[in-house]
Design a protein around this motif. Sequence first.
Motif, PDB file in Angstrom:
ATOM      1  N   SER A 191       0.830  -1.217   0.000  1.00 48.26           N
ATOM      2  CA  SER A 191       0.000   0.000   0.000  1.00 48.26           C
ATOM      3  C   SER A 191       0.856   1.255   0.000  1.00 48.26           C
ATOM      4  CB  SER A 191      -0.915  -0.003   1.234  1.00 48.26           C
ATOM      5  OG  SER A 191      -0.142  -0.112   2.425  1.00 48.26           O
ATOM      6  N   PHE A 192       2.164   1.099   0.240  1.00 45.92           N
ATOM      7  CA  PHE A 192       3.057   2.257   0.261  1.00 45.92           C
ATOM      8  C   PHE A 192       3.824   2.402  -1.054  1.00 45.92           C
ATOM      9  CE2 PHE A 192       3.265   0.049   4.455  1.00 45.92           C
ATOM     10  CZ  PHE A 192       2.341   0.846   5.107  1.00 45.92           C
ATOM     11  N   GLY A 193       3.734   1.405  -1.929  1.00 47.18           N
ATOM     12  CA  GLY A 193       4.494   1.415  -3.160  1.00 47.18           C
ATOM     13  C   GLY A 193       5.244   0.100  -3.327  1.00 47.18           C
ATOM     14  N   THR A 194       6.089   0.032  -4.316  1.00 45.75           N
ATOM     15  CA  THR A 194       6.840  -1.187  -4.601  1.00 45.75           C
ATOM     16  C   THR A 194       8.068  -1.271  -3.707  1.00 45.75           C
ATOM     17  OG1 THR A 194       6.105  -1.153  -6.898  1.00 45.75           O
ATOM     18  CG2 THR A 194       8.042  -2.504  -6.372  1.00 45.75           C
ATOM     19  N   PHE A 207      15.370  -4.351   0.339  1.00 45.94           N
ATOM     20  CA  PHE A 207      16.512  -3.955  -0.476  1.00 45.94           C
ATOM     21  C   PHE A 207      16.188  -2.705  -1.282  1.00 45.94           C
ATOM     22  CE2 PHE A 207      18.944  -4.381  -4.519  1.00 45.94           C
ATOM     23  CZ  PHE A 207      20.216  -4.199  -3.979  1.00 45.94           C
ATOM     24  N   LEU A 208      17.115  -1.771  -1.315  1.00 50.50           N
ATOM     25  CA  LEU A 208      16.953  -0.531  -2.045  1.00 50.50           C
ATOM     26  C   LEU A 208      17.569  -0.683  -3.437  1.00 50.50           C
ATOM     27  CD1 LEU A 208      15.970   2.441  -1.812  1.00 50.50           C
ATOM     28  CD2 LEU A 208      18.299   3.025  -1.067  1.00 50.50           C
ATOM     29  N   ARG A 209      16.710  -0.830  -4.447  1.00 52.03           N
ATOM     30  CA  ARG A 209      17.202  -1.067  -5.809  1.00 52.03           C
ATOM     31  C   ARG A 209      17.892   0.160  -6.392  1.00 52.03           C
ATOM     32  NH1 ARG A 209      17.223  -5.978  -8.575  1.00 52.03           N
ATOM     33  NH2 ARG A 209      16.798  -4.803 -10.481  1.00 52.03           N
ATOM     34  N   ARG A 210      17.443   1.325  -6.054  1.00 55.52           N
ATOM     35  CA  ARG A 210      18.072   2.552  -6.539  1.00 55.52           C
ATOM     36  C   ARG A 210      17.800   3.670  -5.537  1.00 55.52           C
ATOM     37  NH1 ARG A 210      14.114   1.213 -10.059  1.00 55.52           N
ATOM     38  NH2 ARG A 210      15.695   0.455 -11.527  1.00 55.52           N
ATOM     39  N   MET A 211      18.678   4.650  -5.582  1.00 56.94           N
ATOM     40  CA  MET A 211      18.527   5.780  -4.670  1.00 56.94           C
ATOM     41  C   MET A 211      17.232   6.533  -4.971  1.00 56.94           C
ATOM     42  SD  MET A 211      21.079   5.770  -2.610  1.00 56.94           S
ATOM     43  CE  MET A 211      22.767   5.173  -2.424  1.00 56.94           C
ATOM     44  N   GLY A 212      16.652   7.073  -3.902  1.00 52.78           N
ATOM     45  CA  GLY A 212      15.424   7.842  -4.067  1.00 52.78           C
ATOM     46  C   GLY A 212      14.159   7.035  -3.887  1.00 52.78           C
ATOM     47  N   GLU A 213      14.282   5.724  -3.586  1.00 49.53           N
ATOM     48  CA  GLU A 213      13.098   4.877  -3.411  1.00 49.53           C
ATOM     49  C   GLU A 213      13.010   4.338  -1.983  1.00 49.53           C
ATOM     50  OE1 GLU A 213      13.196   1.851  -6.361  1.00 49.53           O
ATOM     51  OE2 GLU A 213      12.885   3.235  -8.043  1.00 49.53           O
ATOM     52  N   GLU A 214      13.487   5.124  -1.026  1.00 51.63           N
ATOM     53  CA  GLU A 214      13.509   4.666   0.365  1.00 51.63           C
ATOM     54  C   GLU A 214      12.145   4.724   1.042  1.00 51.63           C
ATOM     55  OE1 GLU A 214      17.077   5.794   2.915  1.00 51.63           O
ATOM     56  OE2 GLU A 214      17.222   7.240   1.288  1.00 51.63           O
ATOM     57  N   ALA A 215      11.311   5.658   0.647  1.00 54.22           N
ATOM     58  CA  ALA A 215      10.064   5.898   1.391  1.00 54.22           C
ATOM     59  C   ALA A 215       9.209   4.640   1.557  1.00 54.22           C
ATOM     60  CB  ALA A 215       9.276   7.021   0.730  1.00 54.22           C
ATOM     61  N   PRO A 216       8.913   3.863   0.502  1.00 53.39           N
ATOM     62  CA  PRO A 216       8.111   2.654   0.712  1.00 53.39           C
ATOM     63  C   PRO A 216       8.795   1.657   1.659  1.00 53.39           C
ATOM     64  CG  PRO A 216       8.190   3.230  -1.613  1.00 53.39           C
ATOM     65  CD  PRO A 216       9.208   4.089  -0.925  1.00 53.39           C
ATOM     66  N   MET A 217      10.116   1.537   1.544  1.00 52.93           N
ATOM     67  CA  MET A 217      10.845   0.617   2.418  1.00 52.93           C
ATOM     68  C   MET A 217      10.741   1.058   3.882  1.00 52.93           C
ATOM     69  SD  MET A 217      14.900  -0.379   2.182  1.00 52.93           S
ATOM     70  CE  MET A 217      15.458   1.241   2.721  1.00 52.93           C
ATOM     71  N   LEU A 218      10.865   2.358   4.126  1.00 56.61           N
ATOM     72  CA  LEU A 218      10.793   2.868   5.495  1.00 56.61           C
ATOM     73  C   LEU A 218       9.377   2.734   6.065  1.00 56.61           C
ATOM     74  CD1 LEU A 218      13.003   6.070   5.080  1.00 56.61           C
ATOM     75  CD2 LEU A 218      13.620   3.947   6.249  1.00 56.61           C
ATOM     76  N   ARG A 236      10.747  12.384   4.770  1.00 58.65           N
ATOM     77  CA  ARG A 236       9.445  12.908   5.187  1.00 58.65           C
ATOM     78  C   ARG A 236       8.451  11.792   5.491  1.00 58.65           C
ATOM     79  NH1 ARG A 236       8.655  18.143   1.111  1.00 58.65           N
ATOM     80  NH2 ARG A 236      10.614  19.183   1.687  1.00 58.65           N
ATOM     81  N   VAL A 237       8.971  10.772   6.128  1.00 53.39           N
ATOM     82  CA  VAL A 237       8.133   9.664   6.591  1.00 53.39           C
ATOM     83  C   VAL A 237       8.034   9.776   8.108  1.00 53.39           C
ATOM     84  CG1 VAL A 237       7.906   7.152   6.748  1.00 53.39           C
ATOM     85  CG2 VAL A 237       8.841   8.205   4.675  1.00 53.39           C
ATOM     86  N   PRO A 238       6.848   9.674   8.689  1.00 55.32           N
ATOM     87  CA  PRO A 238       6.723   9.807  10.141  1.00 55.32           C
ATOM     88  C   PRO A 238       7.614   8.804  10.877  1.00 55.32           C
ATOM     89  CG  PRO A 238       4.570   9.872   9.109  1.00 55.32           C
ATOM     90  CD  PRO A 238       5.534   9.513   8.035  1.00 55.32           C
ATOM     91  N   VAL A 239       8.359   9.301  11.829  1.00 53.62           N
ATOM     92  CA  VAL A 239       9.245   8.435  12.600  1.00 53.62           C
ATOM     93  C   VAL A 239       8.401   7.562  13.519  1.00 53.62           C
ATOM     94  CG1 VAL A 239      11.161   8.356  14.240  1.00 53.62           C
ATOM     95  CG2 VAL A 239      11.047  10.193  12.539  1.00 53.62           C
ATOM     96  N   PRO A 240       8.567   6.240  13.472  1.00 53.94           N
ATOM     97  CA  PRO A 240       7.754   5.367  14.329  1.00 53.94           C
ATOM     98  C   PRO A 240       8.110   5.556  15.795  1.00 53.94           C
ATOM     99  CG  PRO A 240       9.461   4.105  13.217  1.00 53.94           C
ATOM    100  CD  PRO A 240       9.501   5.465  12.631  1.00 53.94           C
ATOM    101  N   LYS A 241       7.157   5.183  16.619  1.00 56.52           N
ATOM    102  CA  LYS A 241       7.383   5.259  18.059  1.00 56.52           C
ATOM    103  C   LYS A 241       8.553   4.339  18.430  1.00 56.52           C
ATOM    104  CE  LYS A 241       5.171   4.280  22.485  1.00 56.52           C
ATOM    105  NZ  LYS A 241       3.940   3.768  23.156  1.00 56.52           N
TER     106      LYS A 241
END
Length: 434
Positions: A169-172, A256-267, A301-306
């Motif tokens: 739901s956050f992306g690939t 795994f981060l396939r390329r830079m700039g795609e961290e948000a879904p992983m985080l 700009r992803v909310p930091v988890p508790k």
Amino acid sequence: MDLKRKLSRLTSAGPGGSRGTPAPVNTVVEARPQHASPPDVPKVEEAGTTTLAEVLVEALRKRLSMEGEEGPAPGPVSREAGGFAEPSGPRDGARDEAASGLVDLREEARRRFAARKAGSADGPADPRVESLRQMLSFWAERQGTASARRSVAPVPEPRALPVEARTTSFGTVHVAEQLYAPEHHHGTAPVAAALDVEARLVASLALHPELESVDFTRMLMLDTETTGLAGGTGTVPFLVGLAWFEGRSLRVQQLFLRRMGEEAPMLRLLAERMASSSCLVTYNGKSFDWPLLRTRFVLNRVPVPKELPHLDLLHCARRVFKHRGEGARLVHLESKVLGHHRVDDVDGSLIPELYFRFLRGTDGSELVPVLEHNQKDLLLLAALLGDLVRRFRAEGTEQQDPRDLLGFAVVAERAGDAERALAFAKAAAEGGGN
């Protein structure tokens, strides 16, 4: 300087001594006694067409021919239409001998230099030269050994990177997963033993009272592989390894981060997993892994988890095993404490470069050992936690290293468990397993 004085005298000679008036050609110029003329400056002793200027030119030519390695033998200079003729006449005998002696000296110098370079010169060789020669020989031998070692190293077979693109739901997100059975052992320690730890003993072992209320059946083990060890905004975690128990099986999930700039879904996927966990278990994660991840949450700009209660096994291992004097590196404890020896494990210092090469277009086969390395670190976290707590129960103290028993005694005393501390101290005094 003598040549300048002679030029001055020659140009100022004449009737009345007027400066700049040339002397008659039939005038004999004699040198002053206190400044004898050098042998290479000819004197005008006879009348003729030779002028003082020609005498000066001949003197300059002779000096140049004496300073050079080779040159035509100077002779009388005759005036011709359009300029000066080439020097002619027999070579001066004294100059021949001097030139011959100079050549002999040069040949002797070359011979001595060649002999010293070959180490056969007369007398002892320069110790600095000998030291440099030995150093060069040593490094040449090491370079040859390293080249031979590299030449026989097996070339890894190309393997596909074992990650798959997963739509969330956050992306690939690119994920690699593996499930380990309950009976899986890492070295001598069963991985599932981490489920049997008592929170009270873990809190005492970690000197962290907050852990007493933690449900360790829902713990989340975390380990990252990054583009560097400096931390800060320039360091990126390109592989986030997670492990948790499902029943008594351990599931390992690697983001795994396939390329830079795609961290948000992983985080975001990491934050979701943390929300369903009771605590974090890491090795040096309090100082490195979690601060780095928290920075990446902010930058993307992803909310930091508790933040969860955090068990950092590095602190526990340092307190328990410090009397061995061998440090607390994770791989070292893996072999010395758990008896697991990694084969063909990737060098951690090479991991950032392997990832950068992947970003530049390699097929990803070089990153397969990196994923395997990360999996082993996660298995080691579970196995080490279970083994430390089992030892801290004071079970089988007669089989443990007395240095470890002393470490457990100090930890128990700091935790306020005097009875346990005394038991470990007595076992250490009796020699434990030695």
